[in-house]
Scaffold this motif. Structure first.
Motif, PDB file in Angstrom:
ATOM      1  N   TYR A   1     -10.004 -11.005   6.516  1.00 48.55           N
ATOM      2  CA  TYR A   1     -10.323 -11.122   7.939  1.00 48.55           C
ATOM      3  C   TYR A   1      -9.085 -11.455   8.754  1.00 48.55           C
ATOM      4  CZ  TYR A   1     -10.432 -16.179   6.954  1.00 48.55           C
ATOM      5  OH  TYR A   1     -10.115 -17.455   6.567  1.00 48.55           O
ATOM      6  N   CYS A   2      -9.233 -11.260  10.050  1.00 48.94           N
ATOM      7  CA  CYS A   2      -8.092 -11.362  10.950  1.00 48.94           C
ATOM      8  C   CYS A   2      -8.539 -11.900  12.303  1.00 48.94           C
ATOM      9  CB  CYS A   2      -7.477  -9.965  11.116  1.00 48.94           C
ATOM     10  SG  CYS A   2      -6.068  -9.904  12.223  1.00 48.94           S
ATOM     11  N   ALA A   3      -7.697 -12.728  12.916  1.00 48.34           N
ATOM     12  CA  ALA A   3      -7.862 -13.142  14.310  1.00 48.34           C
ATOM     13  C   ALA A   3      -6.655 -12.621  15.071  1.00 48.34           C
ATOM     14  CB  ALA A   3      -7.940 -14.661  14.413  1.00 48.34           C
ATOM     15  N   ILE A   4      -6.911 -11.941  16.186  1.00 53.21           N
ATOM     16  CA  ILE A   4      -5.807 -11.288  16.896  1.00 53.21           C
ATOM     17  C   ILE A   4      -6.182 -11.081  18.357  1.00 53.21           C
ATOM     18  CG2 ILE A   4      -6.527  -8.877  16.527  1.00 53.21           C
ATOM     19  CD1 ILE A   4      -3.499  -8.452  15.605  1.00 53.21           C
ATOM     20  N   GLN A   5      -5.180 -10.889  19.201  1.00 58.55           N
ATOM     21  CA  GLN A   5      -5.483 -10.563  20.590  1.00 58.55           C
ATOM     22  C   GLN A   5      -6.300  -9.273  20.652  1.00 58.55           C
ATOM     23  OE1 GLN A   5      -1.338 -10.850  22.279  1.00 58.55           O
ATOM     24  NE2 GLN A   5      -2.488 -11.590  24.061  1.00 58.55           N
ATOM     25  N   ARG A   6      -7.218  -9.251  21.579  1.00 55.25           N
ATOM     26  CA  ARG A   6      -8.130  -8.109  21.718  1.00 55.25           C
ATOM     27  C   ARG A   6      -7.380  -6.790  21.821  1.00 55.25           C
ATOM     28  NH1 ARG A   6     -10.168  -5.180  25.909  1.00 55.25           N
ATOM     29  NH2 ARG A   6     -12.398  -4.591  25.889  1.00 55.25           N
ATOM     30  N   ARG A   7      -6.259  -6.771  22.506  1.00 54.90           N
ATOM     31  CA  ARG A   7      -5.533  -5.510  22.714  1.00 54.90           C
ATOM     32  C   ARG A   7      -4.892  -4.980  21.430  1.00 54.90           C
ATOM     33  NH1 ARG A   7       0.114  -6.479  24.688  1.00 54.90           N
ATOM     34  NH2 ARG A   7       0.597  -8.681  24.388  1.00 54.90           N
ATOM     35  N   HIS A   8      -4.829  -5.823  20.381  1.00 54.56           N
ATOM     36  CA  HIS A   8      -4.253  -5.375  19.110  1.00 54.56           C
ATOM     37  C   HIS A   8      -5.321  -5.138  18.048  1.00 54.56           C
ATOM     38  CE1 HIS A   8      -0.352  -6.144  20.774  1.00 54.56           C
ATOM     39  NE2 HIS A   8      -0.503  -7.461  20.812  1.00 54.56           N
ATOM     40  N   LEU A   9      -6.582  -5.037  18.460  1.00 55.35           N
ATOM     41  CA  LEU A   9      -7.666  -4.899  17.491  1.00 55.35           C
ATOM     42  C   LEU A   9      -7.522  -3.633  16.649  1.00 55.35           C
ATOM     43  CD1 LEU A   9     -10.352  -5.837  16.294  1.00 55.35           C
ATOM     44  CD2 LEU A   9     -11.527  -4.738  18.209  1.00 55.35           C
TER      45      LEU A   9
ATOM     46  N   THR B   1       0.850  -1.183   0.000  1.00 51.28           N
ATOM     47  CA  THR B   1       0.000   0.000   0.000  1.00 51.28           C
ATOM     48  C   THR B   1       0.890   1.238   0.000  1.00 51.28           C
ATOM     49  OG1 THR B   1      -0.080   0.281   2.410  1.00 51.28           O
ATOM     50  CG2 THR B   1      -1.624  -1.311   1.430  1.00 51.28           C
ATOM     51  N   HIS B   2       0.283   2.420   0.109  1.00 50.78           N
ATOM     52  CA  HIS B   2       1.068   3.652   0.250  1.00 50.78           C
ATOM     53  C   HIS B   2       1.973   3.573   1.473  1.00 50.78           C
ATOM     54  CE1 HIS B   2      -0.759   5.992  -2.913  1.00 50.78           C
ATOM     55  NE2 HIS B   2      -1.979   5.757  -2.450  1.00 50.78           N
ATOM     56  N   ARG B   3       1.476   2.949   2.540  1.00 46.46           N
ATOM     57  CA  ARG B   3       2.158   2.978   3.838  1.00 46.46           C
ATOM     58  C   ARG B   3       2.965   1.734   4.165  1.00 46.46           C
ATOM     59  NH1 ARG B   3      -2.695   3.246   7.558  1.00 46.46           N
ATOM     60  NH2 ARG B   3      -1.076   3.072   9.138  1.00 46.46           N
ATOM     61  N   ARG B   4       2.645   0.609   3.534  1.00 43.92           N
ATOM     62  CA  ARG B   4       3.274  -0.657   3.923  1.00 43.92           C
ATOM     63  C   ARG B   4       3.703  -1.459   2.702  1.00 43.92           C
ATOM     64  NH1 ARG B   4      -1.240  -0.270   7.557  1.00 43.92           N
ATOM     65  NH2 ARG B   4      -0.609  -0.401   9.764  1.00 43.92           N
ATOM     66  N   SER B   5       4.865  -2.101   2.841  1.00 38.80           N
ATOM     67  CA  SER B   5       5.293  -3.066   1.830  1.00 38.80           C
ATOM     68  C   SER B   5       4.624  -4.405   2.115  1.00 38.80           C
ATOM     69  CB  SER B   5       6.817  -3.239   1.892  1.00 38.80           C
ATOM     70  OG  SER B   5       7.182  -3.859   3.131  1.00 38.80           O
ATOM     71  N   ALA B   6       4.792  -5.368   1.208  1.00 41.63           N
ATOM     72  CA  ALA B   6       4.210  -6.699   1.411  1.00 41.63           C
ATOM     73  C   ALA B   6       4.731  -7.332   2.699  1.00 41.63           C
ATOM     74  CB  ALA B   6       4.531  -7.594   0.213  1.00 41.63           C
ATOM     75  N   VAL B   7       6.019  -7.190   2.961  1.00 41.78           N
ATOM     76  CA  VAL B   7       6.603  -7.764   4.184  1.00 41.78           C
ATOM     77  C   VAL B   7       6.050  -7.068   5.425  1.00 41.78           C
ATOM     78  CG1 VAL B   7       8.744  -8.074   5.491  1.00 41.78           C
ATOM     79  CG2 VAL B   7       8.701  -8.531   3.022  1.00 41.78           C
ATOM     80  N   GLN B   8       5.887  -5.776   5.364  1.00 42.10           N
ATOM     81  CA  GLN B   8       5.340  -5.032   6.518  1.00 42.10           C
ATOM     82  C   GLN B   8       3.886  -5.420   6.792  1.00 42.10           C
ATOM     83  OE1 GLN B   8       6.301  -1.106   5.033  1.00 42.10           O
ATOM     84  NE2 GLN B   8       7.945  -0.844   6.549  1.00 42.10           N
ATOM     85  N   ILE B   9       3.119  -5.704   5.756  1.00 40.33           N
ATOM     86  CA  ILE B   9       1.733  -6.147   5.943  1.00 40.33           C
ATOM     87  C   ILE B   9       1.713  -7.479   6.678  1.00 40.33           C
ATOM     88  CG2 ILE B   9      -0.302  -7.024   4.728  1.00 40.33           C
ATOM     89  CD1 ILE B   9       0.286  -4.878   2.560  1.00 40.33           C
ATOM     90  N   ILE B  10       2.561  -8.406   6.249  1.00 42.60           N
ATOM     91  CA  ILE B  10       2.618  -9.714   6.914  1.00 42.60           C
ATOM     92  C   ILE B  10       3.028  -9.564   8.371  1.00 42.60           C
ATOM     93  CG2 ILE B  10       3.857 -11.921   6.981  1.00 42.60           C
ATOM     94  CD1 ILE B  10       4.068 -11.733   3.915  1.00 42.60           C
ATOM     95  N   ASN B  11       4.102  -8.822   8.606  1.00 41.54           N
ATOM     96  CA  ASN B  11       4.635  -8.697   9.966  1.00 41.54           C
ATOM     97  C   ASN B  11       3.719  -7.918  10.895  1.00 41.54           C
ATOM     98  OD1 ASN B  11       6.960 -10.203   9.571  1.00 41.54           O
ATOM     99  ND2 ASN B  11       8.141  -8.440   8.826  1.00 41.54           N
ATOM    100  N   ALA B  12       2.909  -7.013  10.335  1.00 40.63           N
ATOM    101  CA  ALA B  12       2.029  -6.197  11.178  1.00 40.63           C
ATOM    102  C   ALA B  12       1.058  -7.052  11.975  1.00 40.63           C
ATOM    103  CB  ALA B  12       1.264  -5.205  10.312  1.00 40.63           C
ATOM    104  N   ILE B  13       0.606  -8.149  11.401  1.00 40.34           N
ATOM    105  CA  ILE B  13      -0.344  -9.041  12.088  1.00 40.34           C
ATOM    106  C   ILE B  13       0.343 -10.308  12.589  1.00 40.34           C
ATOM    107  CG2 ILE B  13      -2.465 -10.382  11.857  1.00 40.34           C
ATOM    108  CD1 ILE B  13      -2.851  -7.330  11.788  1.00 40.34           C
ATOM    109  N   GLU B  14       1.057 -10.986  11.711  1.00 44.33           N
ATOM    110  CA  GLU B  14       1.706 -12.239  12.098  1.00 44.33           C
ATOM    111  C   GLU B  14       2.743 -12.001  13.196  1.00 44.33           C
ATOM    112  OE1 GLU B  14       0.744 -15.145  10.825  1.00 44.33           O
ATOM    113  OE2 GLU B  14      -0.613 -14.309   9.307  1.00 44.33           O
ATOM    114  N   GLY B  15       3.384 -10.828  13.185  1.00 48.19           N
ATOM    115  CA  GLY B  15       4.366 -10.520  14.210  1.00 48.19           C
ATOM    116  C   GLY B  15       3.768 -10.376  15.598  1.00 48.19           C
ATOM    117  N   LEU B  16       2.462 -10.184  15.658  1.00 48.39           N
ATOM    118  CA  LEU B  16       1.756 -10.096  16.934  1.00 48.39           C
ATOM    119  C   LEU B  16       1.084 -11.426  17.299  1.00 48.39           C
ATOM    120  CD1 LEU B  16       0.068  -6.607  16.412  1.00 48.39           C
ATOM    121  CD2 LEU B  16       2.089  -7.118  17.803  1.00 48.39           C
ATOM    122  N   GLY B  17       1.389 -12.468  16.513  1.00 46.70           N
ATOM    123  CA  GLY B  17       0.774 -13.765  16.767  1.00 46.70           C
ATOM    124  C   GLY B  17      -0.614 -13.901  16.171  1.00 46.70           C
TER     125      GLY B  17
END
Length: 412
Positions: free
Chosen positions: A92-100, A61-77
């Motif tokens: 869709y996404c599954a994530i800890q509530r505090r990272h919603l 996107t304008h703000r994120r590369s493909a790697v940054q998109i992956i790490n933004a969510i997967e890096g938080l588990g």
């Protein structure tokens, strides 16, 4: 689906993006964006493009590369995923509530601000082509697409979701941008959340992330359906060890009340229960098949009902005769009160268990809200099933199970 009468919070952002929230007490939040754009929205020269755009939306996107998109969510588990079907694309996404908040930021970024850089298009097309080739090596899956193409010949609903390798390799960054700029508009989407987090705290950043919609309802006008042909049997010689067989016909739209009777009939015939009539007749009593199933799908303006089984080549005719006998039995006379009650009880129990899967549940809620603007609880569905009569089932069986309207596709 939840059983409480009014569990949802809904609203619309200034951009036209609708949202629906199911407040649930859990450390895991589910969220996503459902888009009313699928295979049926493609033109003849765009086959496979809706699915390809789903893949490409993760590539920058304008703000994120493909790697940054992956790490933004997967890096938080967390888990970030998407799928495309005949009428929808869903991220869709599954994530800890505090990272919603972070998850919602990433989702709105990839849906509304993807750039589809050409070098990523060229790379990803090979990934999708591998997916196509893998799919074509699986006749048990491929037969579903070919069957729909037979029933919906000349209509986009008959398109293969993946398209062909040659088509996918022809697409460019400009093609992806044109398709998403037409369909990935806030007014054509629904944001969904399953969490008890205060959605009001997210409204300002969500509003900033979604520009006002330029989507036009007129652009959704579809191709008219051809008349349904009569009974037809088609055999494809694919050199498979096992024969794969599918039979069925067009059925009911999502707004047609008759779909509830077909839903119950399909479950009686070949639902997931080991005591389904076809499983008992073909597998348990005679050992002719490993898999036999009856399925139905309702689209916004039509539907499809099918029976599928795989068997030894020399058992095809016998399995078809046994299947025909079970269909005839449901057409000949109404179910007894005892059998109707048992069938309802089984389907209601299966639904209650299925709705315990929060991820699948929230996806179903989102798609229902996307297409109808309404919320449906488990209690609503249970009521529809409970109100069915034996005559309701008999009328539907006589309309759809009639041999004169059945199409059969056989892979040998």
């Amino acid at each position: 689906m939840p059983s409480s009468p009014t569990p949802f919070l809904t609203g619309t952002l200034p951009s036209g993006l609708r949202f629906i929230q199911l407040p649930t007490q859990s450390e895991v939040a589910y969220c996503g964006i459902a888009i009313h754009a699928g295979t049926r929205h493609e033109t003849p020269c765009q086959q496979g493009l809706a699915h390809f755009c789903e893949h490409l939306s993760f590539k920058g996107t304008h703000r994120r590369s493909a790697v940054q998109i992956i790490n933004a969510i997967e890096g938080l588990g967390g888990e970030l995923n998407a799928f495309t079907n005949k009428e929808d694309t869903v991220f869709y996404c599954a994530i800890q509530r505090r990272h919603l908040r972070k998850a919602l930021d990433v989702l709105t970024d990839i849906v509304f601000h993807s750039q589809f850089p050409q070098h990523e298009v060229e790379k990803e097309c090979e990934v999708v082509c591998d997916e196509i080739e893998s799919y074509e090596d699986s006749p048990a899956e491929l037969i579903y697409d070919e069957f729909e193409n037979i029933l919906f010949t000349g209509h986009p609903l008959g398109h293969n979701i993946l398209g062909t390798s040659s088509q996918v390799r022809s697409y460019t960054s400009a093609d992806a941008l044109a398709f998403t700029q037409q369909w990935y508009q806030p007014h054509n989407c629904v944001l969904f959340i399953s969490s008890d987090a205060k959605v009001t705290s997210f409204l300002k950043p969500l509003t900033q992330a979604t520009a006002p919609s330029t989507f036009s309802e007129a652009s959704q006008r579809g191709v008219q359906f051809d008349a349904v042909s009569g009974a037809n049997t088609i055999t494809r010689h694919r050199g498979t060890h096992q024969a794969h067989v599918m039979l069925g016909t067009r059925a009911y739209a999502a707004s047609d009340p008759r779909r509830w009777a077909l839903y119950l009939l399909s479950n009686i015939l070949g639902g997931p229960g080991l005591n389904s009539r076809l499983n008992m007749a073909l597998r348990e009593r005679r050992g002719l098949v490993y898999t036999v199933e009856s399925t139905m799908t309702s689209y916004s303006d039509t539907g499809i009902w099918t029976v599928y089984f795989g068997c030894d080549q020399h058992d095809v005719d016998r399995c078809l005769r046994l299947t025909r006998r079970e269909l005839d039995l449901l057409m000949e006379k109404p179910l007894s009160p005892l059998r109707l009650r048992a069938a309802k009880r089984q389907l209601q129990g299966q639904l209650a268990i299925a709705c315990d899967n929060r991820e699948q549940f929230v996806l179903d809620v989102a798609r229902t809200f996307l297409h109808t603007g309404r919320q449906r609880t488990l209690a609503d569905v249970m009521t529809h099933i409970e109100q069915l009569t034996a005559d309701d089932l008999l009328l539907v069986a006589r309309e759809l199970f009639n041999q004169q309207v059945i199409t059969t596709l056989i892979y040998t």
